[in-house]
Motif scaffolding. Sequence first.
Motif, mmCIF file in Angstrom:
data_model
loop_
_atom_site.group_PDB
_atom_site.id
_atom_site.type_symbol
_atom_site.label_atom_id
_atom_site.label_comp_id
_atom_site.label_asym_id
_atom_site.label_seq_id
_atom_site.Cartn_x
_atom_site.Cartn_y
_atom_site.Cartn_z
ATOM 1 N N GLY A 154 80.579 49.451 56.179
ATOM 2 C CA GLY A 154 80.363 49.219 54.759
ATOM 3 C C GLY A 154 81.645 48.869 54.035
ATOM 4 O O GLY A 154 82.715 49.387 54.359
ATOM 5 N N ILE A 155 81.507 47.966 53.072
ATOM 6 C CA ILE A 155 82.649 47.548 52.260
ATOM 7 C C ILE A 155 82.281 47.764 50.799
ATOM 8 O O ILE A 155 81.214 47.337 50.346
ATOM 9 C CB ILE A 155 82.990 46.062 52.496
ATOM 10 C CG1 ILE A 155 83.332 45.822 53.969
ATOM 11 C CG2 ILE A 155 84.135 45.620 51.577
ATOM 12 C CD1 ILE A 155 83.460 44.353 54.345
ATOM 13 N N PHE A 156 83.166 48.432 50.089
ATOM 14 C CA PHE A 156 82.978 48.669 48.668
ATOM 15 C C PHE A 156 84.077 47.920 47.924
ATOM 16 O O PHE A 156 85.245 48.292 47.995
ATOM 17 C CB PHE A 156 83.016 50.170 48.364
ATOM 18 C CG PHE A 156 81.803 50.889 48.897
ATOM 19 C CD1 PHE A 156 80.724 51.156 48.078
ATOM 20 C CD2 PHE A 156 81.731 51.262 50.232
ATOM 21 C CE1 PHE A 156 79.591 51.796 48.574
ATOM 22 C CE2 PHE A 156 80.610 51.904 50.741
ATOM 23 C CZ PHE A 156 79.534 52.171 49.910
ATOM 24 N N LEU A 157 83.677 46.834 47.272
ATOM 25 C CA LEU A 157 84.614 46.022 46.498
ATOM 26 C C LEU A 157 84.752 46.652 45.123
ATOM 27 O O LEU A 157 83.779 46.769 44.378
ATOM 28 C CB LEU A 157 84.105 44.581 46.374
ATOM 29 C CG LEU A 157 84.894 43.658 45.453
ATOM 30 C CD1 LEU A 157 86.347 43.516 45.902
ATOM 31 C CD2 LEU A 157 84.222 42.294 45.363
ATOM 32 N N ILE A 158 85.963 47.080 44.800
ATOM 33 C CA ILE A 158 86.232 47.740 43.529
ATOM 34 C C ILE A 158 86.724 46.690 42.533
ATOM 35 O O ILE A 158 87.697 45.988 42.796
ATOM 36 C CB ILE A 158 87.295 48.855 43.686
ATOM 37 C CG1 ILE A 158 87.002 49.753 44.897
ATOM 38 C CG2 ILE A 158 87.417 49.653 42.392
ATOM 39 C CD1 ILE A 158 85.672 50.449 44.892
ATOM 40 N N LEU A 159 86.033 46.592 41.407
ATOM 41 C CA LEU A 159 86.397 45.638 40.361
ATOM 42 C C LEU A 159 86.573 46.366 39.036
ATOM 43 O O LEU A 159 85.992 47.426 38.820
ATOM 44 C CB LEU A 159 85.308 44.573 40.195
ATOM 45 C CG LEU A 159 84.980 43.700 41.407
ATOM 46 C CD1 LEU A 159 83.845 42.742 41.084
ATOM 47 C CD2 LEU A 159 86.206 42.932 41.866
ATOM 48 N N ASP A 160 87.350 45.768 38.163
ATOM 49 C CA ASP A 160 87.503 46.256 36.793
ATOM 50 C C ASP A 160 86.387 45.602 35.982
ATOM 51 O O ASP A 160 86.275 44.375 35.959
ATOM 52 C CB ASP A 160 88.879 45.847 36.266
ATOM 53 C CG ASP A 160 89.175 46.374 34.877
ATOM 54 O OD1 ASP A 160 88.250 46.429 34.035
ATOM 55 O OD2 ASP A 160 90.341 46.710 34.619
ATOM 56 N N LEU A 161 85.566 46.407 35.350
ATOM 57 C CA LEU A 161 84.417 45.891 34.604
ATOM 58 C C LEU A 161 84.814 44.824 33.586
ATOM 59 O O LEU A 161 84.073 43.879 33.350
ATOM 60 C CB LEU A 161 83.690 47.042 33.893
ATOM 61 C CG LEU A 161 82.466 46.672 33.064
ATOM 62 C CD1 LEU A 161 81.406 45.993 33.910
ATOM 63 C CD2 LEU A 161 81.890 47.908 32.390
ATOM 64 N N GLY A 162 86.004 44.940 33.034
ATOM 65 C CA GLY A 162 86.415 44.014 31.980
ATOM 66 C C GLY A 162 87.005 42.708 32.458
ATOM 67 O O GLY A 162 87.152 41.776 31.668
ATOM 68 N N VAL A 163 87.355 42.622 33.746
ATOM 69 C CA VAL A 163 88.046 41.428 34.232
ATOM 70 C C VAL A 163 87.547 41.054 35.627
ATOM 71 O O VAL A 163 87.821 41.753 36.590
ATOM 72 C CB VAL A 163 89.578 41.663 34.317
ATOM 73 C CG1 VAL A 163 90.291 40.390 34.714
ATOM 74 C CG2 VAL A 163 90.132 42.213 33.023
#
Length: 186
Positions: free
Chosen positions: A102-111
């Motif tokens: 499994g891969i969890f791509l972490i993103l900033d909600l604003g960008v």
Amino acid sequence: MNRFIKSATSLKDCINDSKKEVCLIGRSNVGKSTIINGLANAKIAQTSKTPGRTVTMNFYEISNQRIVDLPGYGYARIKKSQKEEISLFLSDYLNHRKNLVGIFLILDLGVITDQDIEIVRLLTTLDVEYYIVFNKIDKYPKSAYINNKEKILDALKVNEDRILLISAKNKQNLNNLMLKIIDVIS
């Protein structure tokens, strides 16, 4: 027991066993190490306000699950040769690590950047389950995701069931993330 296990800079340096694992990937300074600490409920990962501090694959055991914190992509004040080296071992890890489920791509909600979109496209080509985790939801009004949901889903070309909303800083929804990690590994 929640603990740091080891660091690796190549596939051959990774833990050599058959235990399933998931990884966290995302831009520099998006909060991957903070998420590790939040999931562990302890400071087992080094964090920094300076982007690009994580330059190795860091293996952790949290609630009997193996989670790998990968170096961030994008902004980092490191030499071009080191960026290329990191890029190569990340590619090798994502494409050839047999333990990876499994891969969890972490993103900033604003960008959401073009690089983020490229990574999502890459994830769709891998034979590994993946999820998009929007971190730092505490920084934005609750309506930020709701009002931009269609735009976000369209830009990332993903279904909403692949998205998790969290705040590592405030430990908001981290239990949902941990449950998803356990589900993916099981």
